[in-house]
Design an enzyme around this catalytic site. Structure first.
Site, PDB file in Angstrom:
ATOM      1  N   SER A   1       7.934   4.519  12.550  1.00 22.16           N
ATOM      2  CA  SER A   1       8.761   5.716  12.376  1.00 22.16           C
ATOM      3  C   SER A   1       9.624   5.923  13.614  1.00 22.16           C
ATOM      4  O   SER A   1       9.194   5.617  14.735  1.00 22.16           O
ATOM      5  CB  SER A   1       7.869   6.950  12.174  1.00 22.16           C
ATOM      6  OG  SER A   1       8.609   8.151  12.299  1.00 22.16           O
TER       7      SER A   1
ATOM      8  N   SER B   1       4.940   6.348  -4.584  1.00 17.44           N
ATOM      9  CA  SER B   1       6.232   7.021  -4.512  1.00 17.44           C
ATOM     10  C   SER B   1       6.961   6.586  -3.247  1.00 17.44           C
ATOM     11  O   SER B   1       6.434   5.824  -2.428  1.00 17.44           O
ATOM     12  CB  SER B   1       6.047   8.550  -4.505  1.00 17.44           C
ATOM     13  OG  SER B   1       5.358   8.970  -3.333  1.00 17.44           O
ATOM     14  N   GLY B   2       8.180   7.076  -3.096  1.00 16.00           N
ATOM     15  CA  GLY B   2       8.934   6.902  -1.857  1.00 16.00           C
ATOM     16  C   GLY B   2       9.198   5.460  -1.478  1.00 16.00           C
ATOM     17  O   GLY B   2       9.520   4.611  -2.313  1.00 16.00           O
ATOM     18  N   ILE B   3       9.060   5.171  -0.185  1.00 13.85           N
ATOM     19  CA  ILE B   3       9.391   3.855   0.350  1.00 13.85           C
ATOM     20  C   ILE B   3       8.494   2.776  -0.249  1.00 13.85           C
ATOM     21  O   ILE B   3       8.973   1.698  -0.636  1.00 13.85           O
ATOM     22  CB  ILE B   3       9.283   3.867   1.890  1.00 13.85           C
ATOM     23  CG1 ILE B   3      10.435   4.701   2.484  1.00 13.85           C
ATOM     24  CG2 ILE B   3       9.315   2.451   2.452  1.00 13.85           C
ATOM     25  CD1 ILE B   3      10.314   4.941   3.983  1.00 13.85           C
ATOM     26  N   GLY B   4       7.197   3.023  -0.331  1.00 13.10           N
ATOM     27  CA  GLY B   4       6.292   2.022  -0.880  1.00 13.10           C
ATOM     28  C   GLY B   4       6.631   1.655  -2.314  1.00 13.10           C
ATOM     29  O   GLY B   4       6.613   0.473  -2.686  1.00 13.10           O
TER      30      GLY B   4
ATOM     31  N   TYR C   1       1.417  12.369  14.475  1.00 11.92           N
ATOM     32  CA  TYR C   1       2.021  11.376  13.580  1.00 11.92           C
ATOM     33  C   TYR C   1       2.723  10.284  14.380  1.00 11.92           C
ATOM     34  O   TYR C   1       2.523   9.085  14.137  1.00 11.92           O
ATOM     35  CB  TYR C   1       3.012  12.068  12.651  1.00 11.92           C
ATOM     36  CG  TYR C   1       3.824  11.118  11.787  1.00 11.92           C
ATOM     37  CD1 TYR C   1       3.256  10.501  10.685  1.00 11.92           C
ATOM     38  CD2 TYR C   1       5.163  10.858  12.087  1.00 11.92           C
ATOM     39  CE1 TYR C   1       3.997   9.642   9.885  1.00 11.92           C
ATOM     40  CE2 TYR C   1       5.909  10.002  11.307  1.00 11.92           C
ATOM     41  CZ  TYR C   1       5.326   9.394  10.207  1.00 11.92           C
ATOM     42  OH  TYR C   1       6.061   8.539   9.430  1.00 11.92           O
TER      43      TYR C   1
ATOM     44  N   THR D   1       0.840  -1.200   0.000  1.00 11.85           N
ATOM     45  CA  THR D   1       0.000   0.000   0.000  1.00 11.85           C
ATOM     46  C   THR D   1       0.875   1.251   0.000  1.00 11.85           C
ATOM     47  O   THR D   1       2.032   1.219   0.406  1.00 11.85           O
ATOM     48  CB  THR D   1      -0.941   0.022   1.222  1.00 11.85           C
ATOM     49  OG1 THR D   1      -0.170   0.206   2.421  1.00 11.85           O
ATOM     50  CG2 THR D   1      -1.744  -1.258   1.315  1.00 11.85           C
ATOM     51  N   GLY D   2       0.303   2.350  -0.473  1.00 10.40           N
ATOM     52  CA  GLY D   2       1.063   3.603  -0.531  1.00 10.40           C
ATOM     53  C   GLY D   2       2.273   3.476  -1.435  1.00 10.40           C
ATOM     54  O   GLY D   2       3.360   3.945  -1.096  1.00 10.40           O
TER      55      GLY D   2
END
Length: 250
Positions: A137, A16-19, A150, A12-13
């Site tokens: 995180s 872009s980025g880590i996903g 967050y 999921t997600g």
């Protein structure tokens, strides 16, 4: 020999980025990968660069009906899930006095509720010895200005990982948590404006907070995800794994 040949993964997600990096690593390793994300065009472009076995399914993880549709797509393809990566997440920095009810609901809706729904809706499709990977995180372990909501949402994800590891162990399913530190992604860059900094200054400050004195790369997180997805990690469950350049370990 591609280590994930014949395997099926959900990330999921993954726009872009880590996903995106995790989905690409799985695809490169031979898996059929289902990618989700809310930004349809960006998601489809990401999948297109990963080959024919990358299937984009635009959806919002905070909506149960969207995840039902994702599972229907996987089921219609005659697939079960060997790996689930609940990566979709967001941060909306605000100090205590400025946090709104809408911000709180949005962050927890995607980060915490979204992780829960992703794993819950996957249960019927998970194979024996499947691997579930959650993203937390390093803010969970620090008091980072303006990141309280967050961090709390990600602390809840870490806690859920422990419980689910115990609950799913009788099925041979492992649940682990990856905790990235400062990784160079569009999401990190998006914080610069909120914090009144240039992207360059934000990167420099984050890099200085690590023992290795640099930002991490999404591919470095993906390498750990590939390990946790495979048989080499078969006796590892319920654990938190840091990819943070020593940020909270040194």
């Amino acid at each position: 020999m591609r280590p994930m040949n014949g395997k099926t993964a959900l990330v999921t997600g993954a726009s872009s980025g880590i996903g995106k990096a995790i989905a690409r690593r799985f695809a490169d390793d031979g898996a059929r990968v289902y990618l989700t994300g809310r930004r349809k065009d960006e998601l489809e472009a990401a999948a297109e660069g990963m080959g024919l076995d990358a299937v984009p399914v635009p959806s919002d993880v905070s909506r149960a009906a969207d995840l039902d549709r994702v599972m229907d797509v996987i089921r219609a393809d005659g697939r079960r899930l060997d790996v689930v990566v609940a990566n979709a997440g967001l941060g909306d920095g605000a100090r205590l006095q400025d946090v709104t009810e809408e911000q709180f609901d949005h962050v927890f809706g995607v980060n915490t509720k979204g992780s829960l729904l992703t794993v819950q809706k996957s249960l019927a499709l998970l194979t024996e010895s499947a691997s579930v990977i959650l993203l937390a995180s390093t803010t969970v372990h620090q008091g980072v200005d303006r990141m309280g909501v967050y961090a709390a949402s990600k602390a809840a994800v870490r806690s859920l990982g422990r419980t689910w590891a115990a609950e799913l162990a009788p099925r041979g399913i492992r649940v682990n948590v990856i905790t990235p530190g400062p990784i160079a992604t569009p999401a990190i860059d998006g914080l610069a404006d909120r914090f009144g900094q240039s992207t360059q200054d934000l990167h420099a400050a984050l890099a200085a907070d690590t023992a290795l004195r640099r930002m991490g790369r999404p591919e470095e997180v993906a390498a750990l995800a590939a390990f946790l997805a495979g048989p080499e990690s078969s006796f590892i469950t319920g654990a938190e794994h840091f990819v943070d350049g020593g940020q909270v370990q040194v």
